[in-house]
Structures are given as C-alpha cells and as structure tokens.
Design a protein around this motif. Structure first.
Motif, PDB file in Angstrom:
ATOM      1  N   ASP A 237      13.724  -0.518  -3.214  1.00 61.84           N
ATOM      2  CA  ASP A 237      13.076  -0.630  -4.300  1.00 61.84           C
ATOM      3  C   ASP A 237      12.007  -1.952  -3.933  1.00 61.84           C
ATOM      4  N   ARG A 238      11.244  -1.579  -3.100  1.00 59.27           N
ATOM      5  CA  ARG A 238      10.161  -2.788  -2.536  1.00 59.27           C
ATOM      6  C   ARG A 238       8.938  -2.873  -3.581  1.00 59.27           C
ATOM      7  N   SER A 239       8.577  -4.294  -3.810  1.00 58.89           N
ATOM      8  CA  SER A 239       7.595  -4.609  -4.645  1.00 58.89           C
ATOM      9  C   SER A 239       6.127  -4.243  -3.780  1.00 58.89           C
ATOM     10  N   LYS A 240       5.130  -4.362  -4.586  1.00 60.52           N
ATOM     11  CA  LYS A 240       3.524  -4.165  -4.260  1.00 60.52           C
ATOM     12  C   LYS A 240       3.633  -5.299  -2.949  1.00 60.52           C
ATOM     13  N   SER A 241       3.906  -6.641  -3.105  1.00 65.23           N
ATOM     14  CA  SER A 241       3.654  -7.432  -2.525  1.00 65.23           C
ATOM     15  C   SER A 241       4.485  -7.287  -0.951  1.00 65.23           C
ATOM     16  N   GLU A 242       5.715  -7.000  -1.114  1.00 61.18           N
ATOM     17  CA  GLU A 242       6.675  -6.434  -0.130  1.00 61.18           C
ATOM     18  C   GLU A 242       5.853  -5.452   0.657  1.00 61.18           C
ATOM     19  N   ASN A 243       5.496  -4.449   0.169  1.00 60.59           N
ATOM     20  CA  ASN A 243       4.956  -3.668   1.007  1.00 60.59           C
ATOM     21  C   ASN A 243       3.687  -4.231   1.894  1.00 60.59           C
ATOM     22  N   THR A 244       3.072  -4.852   1.168  1.00 59.98           N
ATOM     23  CA  THR A 244       1.857  -5.572   2.014  1.00 59.98           C
ATOM     24  C   THR A 244       2.424  -6.460   3.159  1.00 59.98           C
ATOM     25  N   MET A 245       3.427  -7.273   2.780  1.00 66.03           N
ATOM     26  CA  MET A 245       4.181  -7.994   3.784  1.00 66.03           C
ATOM     27  C   MET A 245       4.664  -6.997   5.074  1.00 66.03           C
ATOM     28  N   LEU A 246       5.234  -6.102   4.509  1.00 66.90           N
ATOM     29  CA  LEU A 246       5.774  -5.063   5.632  1.00 66.90           C
ATOM     30  C   LEU A 246       4.635  -4.464   6.474  1.00 66.90           C
ATOM     31  N   LYS A 247       3.542  -3.979   5.871  1.00 64.85           N
ATOM     32  CA  LYS A 247       2.647  -3.373   6.328  1.00 64.85           C
ATOM     33  C   LYS A 247       1.896  -4.127   7.504  1.00 64.85           C
ATOM     34  N   TYR A 248       1.597  -5.413   7.120  1.00 62.80           N
ATOM     35  CA  TYR A 248       1.024  -6.326   8.084  1.00 62.80           C
ATOM     36  C   TYR A 248       1.864  -6.847   9.265  1.00 62.80           C
ATOM     37  N   SER A 249       3.281  -7.038   8.992  1.00 62.35           N
ATOM     38  CA  SER A 249       4.330  -7.283  10.079  1.00 62.35           C
ATOM     39  C   SER A 249       4.440  -6.062  11.102  1.00 62.35           C
ATOM     40  N   LEU A 250       4.323  -4.840  10.556  1.00 63.06           N
ATOM     41  CA  LEU A 250       4.448  -3.877  11.288  1.00 63.06           C
ATOM     42  C   LEU A 250       3.195  -3.747  11.967  1.00 63.06           C
ATOM     43  N   HIS A 251       1.898  -4.169  11.627  1.00 63.14           N
ATOM     44  CA  HIS A 251       0.674  -4.065  12.401  1.00 63.14           C
ATOM     45  C   HIS A 251       0.860  -4.965  13.579  1.00 63.14           C
ATOM     46  N   TYR A 252       1.319  -6.268  13.171  1.00 63.08           N
ATOM     47  CA  TYR A 252       1.296  -7.213  14.102  1.00 63.08           C
ATOM     48  C   TYR A 252       2.219  -6.470  15.453  1.00 63.08           C
ATOM     49  N   LEU A 253       3.435  -5.983  15.424  1.00 66.64           N
ATOM     50  CA  LEU A 253       4.316  -5.477  16.131  1.00 66.64           C
ATOM     51  C   LEU A 253       3.533  -4.210  16.780  1.00 66.64           C
ATOM     52  N   MET A 254       2.968  -3.352  16.008  1.00 64.12           N
ATOM     53  CA  MET A 254       2.226  -2.206  16.638  1.00 64.12           C
ATOM     54  C   MET A 254       1.192  -2.770  17.549  1.00 64.12           C
ATOM     55  N   PHE A 255       0.345  -3.736  17.167  1.00 59.10           N
ATOM     56  CA  PHE A 255      -0.729  -4.186  18.280  1.00 59.10           C
ATOM     57  C   PHE A 255       0.120  -5.149  19.393  1.00 59.10           C
ATOM     58  N   SER A 256       1.033  -5.637  19.078  1.00 57.98           N
ATOM     59  CA  SER A 256       1.657  -6.114  20.263  1.00 57.98           C
ATOM     60  C   SER A 256       2.135  -5.441  21.278  1.00 57.98           C
ATOM     61  N   SER A 257       2.519  -4.052  20.849  1.00 55.79           N
ATOM     62  CA  SER A 257       3.235  -3.166  21.681  1.00 55.79           C
ATOM     63  C   SER A 257       1.887  -2.498  22.369  1.00 55.79           C
ATOM     64  N   TYR A 258       0.776  -2.375  21.726  1.00 54.34           N
ATOM     65  CA  TYR A 258      -0.243  -1.744  22.373  1.00 54.34           C
ATOM     66  C   TYR A 258      -0.957  -2.833  23.494  1.00 54.34           C
ATOM     67  N   LEU A 259      -0.744  -3.836  23.169  1.00 51.23           N
ATOM     68  CA  LEU A 259      -1.307  -4.978  24.137  1.00 51.23           C
ATOM     69  C   LEU A 259      -0.520  -4.980  25.412  1.00 51.23           C
ATOM     70  N   ASP A 260       0.802  -4.684  25.168  1.00 50.46           N
ATOM     71  CA  ASP A 260       1.784  -4.420  26.357  1.00 50.46           C
ATOM     72  C   ASP A 260       1.748  -3.216  26.980  1.00 50.46           C
TER      73      ASP A 260
END
Length: 473
Positions: free
Chosen positions: A420-443
């Motif tokens: 039951d994620r809220s809209k703000s929680e979806n935003t936080m999740l998306k950008y957290s995943l973005h960081y991890l996605m880009f971190s993997s890409y850099l590696d």
C-alpha cells in the motif's frame, strides 16, 4: 406643655398620613410602597396590608411591589407579591414569573430560574426580557439550549436582534468559534460596546484578524485607552502584516496606557514586530524579556519563543546563535515530533550552504539527525533513510565513493514489497532504485542495472532512464 403636646400630635399625624396616602390602586401606590420599604419600619406587614387590599386585582402594581422588595433583598415578600400577581391573573402574569425567576437566579438556582422564565414565555411569547433571562441562566446548564431559546424568540419577534447575545453566551461557555459566527452576523457598529471585547477576542483567537481589528477600532472609539483593544489591535495588525500600524499600537500600548502589567506574550509580539521591521536590537531585547517572564502557566511556551528566536538568527545567517537557541528549544519542549528534528537538520544544511570549509561536517550532522529520526520513529524510517541518502550523496562527487548506496538500498528493502505504498513512497522508491541502477551501470554490471531498471518500471512504466538501461545490448 400644651404647645409641645400639639406639636407631637402634628408629627404623629404627618407620619400616619404618609403611611396611608394613596392606597387607591394607582401608580402612586408604587412610590408609596417603595418609601415604606426603604424606611424599614418595624410594622412593615401592617403598613403593607392596605396597599395589598387596594391593589389585589392590580397585577402590575403587585409585581412592582414585589420588585421593590427584591431590590431591597427581601426575597420572602418579593416572592409573596409575585404570587399575589399570579393569583390576580389566574397565572397569566409574565412579569410575575420573571420576578420569581430573578429570585431563584439570585440564589444561583439556574434550573429553577429557567423554569420560571419559561413560564413567563408561555404567558407572553413576545416578551423579550423572558427569553434573554432564560438564555443567560440556562447557558450554565446547556449553552446550546440557551441559544436555541433565543432562536425561538426570533421566530416570535423577528424585529429583535439576538446574535450578539448568542455570541456572548458562547464566549461564556468557552466556544469561541460559535461566538465568532454569531457576532459576525451583526455590523460591528451595532454590537453593544459591552460585547465588543468578546468579539475582538473570538476573532483574534480564531484567526479572523481583520474582524478582530474592526472590533478593536470600534471599541477604541468608546474607550481610546482601553488596553485590551490596543493590545489586540497590535497583534492583529502584525498577523495581517501591517507592521507599521502594529508598531503604532505597540508604542501606545507600552508607553501611553497606564496601569498595564506587560506579559511575556506582549513582549513576544513586540519582538515579532521589531523583527519584521528589521529592528534587530529591540527585537532581541523583547525576545529576552519574554523569556524572563515566561512560565509553565503562560499562554505562549518557552520553547515557542526559543524556536522563533532561532529562526530570527537564521534569517540573519547567524548560525551559531540559531543552532544554540534551537538546541535549547529541543531541550525544553516536552513532546518532540519528527518536524522538530527535521528542522534541526535544516539548520545544519543551511550552515553547509554558507560555509564551504565546514560543508562536509554540517552535512554529516544533518545526515546524523535523519539517522536519529529513523531510530526514534520507525514509521518514518523509509523517509528518514531516503533523506540521509540524499545528504550523503551531496558529499560524493559523481558517486565515486558510493556514500549513499547502503541507505538507498535500505529504502528499497523497506518499500519494494510494500503493498500500500503512497505516492511519495513510490517517488522515494523510484529514485532509490535509480541510484542503485546507475551504480551498477558505473560498475559495468549491466545485468544488475537492468534488474533495477525492471523494478523501476513496475513503479513508473514510462521512466526514461530505466527504459534506456533496459534496452541496452
């Protein structure tokens, strides 16, 4: 001897004639009875008998006799003559019931008084006095019932204004909101001056500052040096951002009105006004005077003054004092909330923006505050961890050291499987995943980056960076 004898007989004759003059059922009897009562004769009952006999069918005079006894605090005779009036009218004399109600009210028998006023209304449904008195005694028992009786009066007498009295009753009951709603129905110039103070207070404490100011101005027409009206005019002008006008009332309040004992609340508002006009020295003095006077019973609390003082120093970029007063605020406020801690992080963040030499230190302290929030308030753990990650990332140019990775990963762990994620929680999740996605890409971990991209697209199917990673060959 004969001369003295005749003089004494003359005096006795005058006294006797004064006690029996009138006694004809006319208006003159009322004045004669008042004189008898005021003289407090030993033979009061004897002197009253002829007046009762002459007026036993004149209910108006009987009530007037009773009212005279009431004003002399002889409630026994007052009640007797009220009942004589009821006997004369077969229980249809409204003024007699009002007198009986007044007698009960004198002894603080509110319910019994209201019952008598109710009888008066039954006898004369258009008698305004009966409704007013009913409302004023019944308001201690049931304020809503009291004002409902005034609404009944309005139905029977549409020409009568009841709103200000209803406002007064609600103020006595501590219901400022309802009081304001009633007073507001009456043009301020038509409100009885005895109620203007209540209208001003109901308006101010309800946040209706323009109405509060109008009531104060009207009150000051009648009493130019009234401290309450001057004080609330000062407060209301400040809240309306009329700072120069507020300063004018402030000067009058502090320097032109005698016998006023200034409170911590007064000095606090004076500080706010000086601060708004950029008079920092006087603002500082007023804040500290407020702190000297404040106590546990004050309407304003010590921690509110300290927080405002901290904010004042923040505006001046005086961060050492801003931090000092804010820490005092945290130390004395009994129940701290997330916002209180987050504001501390905000002070550290602002420090960082204005001091390059200590930027890393202050951002680190702000991040630590969010770490404390995560520990103290489990329900806010994802949010606090996300904010801590954002701060750490500011210290990591081009993500070279992956300082925020652990925190962003924790946000994902907390939110990814939450149903039951809220809209703000979806935003936080998306950008957290973005960081991890880009971190993997850099590696150069493309499969890992694609995995995070797939997760992002479950949250936001149109997120372009994730789509680009997903389509990498």
């Amino acid at each position: 001897m004969k001369t003295i004898k005749y003089v004494m007989l003359g005096v006795l004759a005058i006294g006797f004639s004064a006690s029996v003059m009138a006694q004809d059922g006319s208006k003159a009897d009322v004045n004669a009875v008042k004189k008898i009562i005021s003289s407090k004769p030993a033979d009061l009952d004897k002197q009253m008998k002829p007046f009762y006999k002459a007026n036993k069918k004149n209910a108006e005079n009987l009530v007037a006799f009773g009212r005279a006894f009431f004003e002399a605090r002889d409630t026994t005779n007052a009640k007797a003559y009220a009942n004589y009036a009821l006997q004369a009218t077969k229980n249809k004399c409204a003024p007699a019931y009002i007198l009986l109600g007044d007698i009960e009210a004198l002894y603080d028998n509110g319910g019994a008084a209201a019952a008598q006023y109710e009888q008066a209304i039954y006898a004369d449904p258009k008698l305004v006095e009966a409704y007013y008195k009913y409302a004023l005694v019944y308001r201690k028992i049931d304020p809503r019932g009291a004002t409902a009786k005034l609404d009944e009066l309005k139905q029977n007498r549409p020409d009568v204004s009841i709103e200000a009295l209803k406002g007064h009753i609600f103020m006595l009951a501590g219901d400022r909101k309802s009081a304001y709603n009633e007073f507001k129905k009456v043009p301020v110039g038509q409100i009885d001056k005895s109620y203007l103070n209540e209208f001003a207070r109901a308006s101010y404490f309800g946040g209706h500052f323009e109405d509060a100011l109008s009531a104060c101005k009207e009150g000051l027409k009648h009493n130019p040096n009234n401290p309450t009206f001057t004080r609330l005019a000062m407060f209301s002008n400040y809240e309306m951002k009329n700072y120069d006008a507020a300063k004018g009332y402030m000067h009058k309040y502090f320097h032109e009105i005698d016998s006023v004992k200034f409170s911590e609340y007064d000095h606090f508002y004076a500080a706010l006004i000086h601060d708004a006009l950029n008079d920092k020295e006087n603002a500082k003095q007023a804040y500290h005077k407020a702190l000297e006077l404040v106590s546990d019973s004050s309407m304003i609390k010590r921690w509110d003054i300290l927080k405002t003082l901290s904010e004042s120093h923040q505006k001046d970029n005086d961060f050492d004092n801003a931090l000092n007063y804010y820490q005092q605020y945290l130390a004395c406020k009994p129940e701290l909330k997330v916002d209180d801690y987050e504001a501390l992080a905000g002070i550290y963040s602002k420090f960082a923006e204005n001091d390059d030499a200590r930027k890393a230190e202050f951002i680190g302290k702000a991040a630590d505050v969010y770490g404390d929030i995560a520990n103290k308030y489990p329900v806010q753990k994802a949010y606090a961890t996300y904010k801590r990650a954002e701060l750490k990332n500011k210290l990591d140019n081009d993500m070279k050291n992956r300082l925020a990775k652990a925190d962003y990963q924790q946000v994902v762990d907390l939110l990814m499987d939450k149903a039951d994620r809220s809209k703000s929680e979806n935003t936080m999740l998306k950008y957290s995943l973005h960081y991890l996605m880009f971190s993997s890409y850099l590696d150069k971990n493309i499969p890992g980056a694609k995995n995070f991209a797939e997760k992002i697209l479950t949250v936001d199917p149109e997120y372009k960076p994730a789509l680009e990673i997903k389509n990498l060959k």
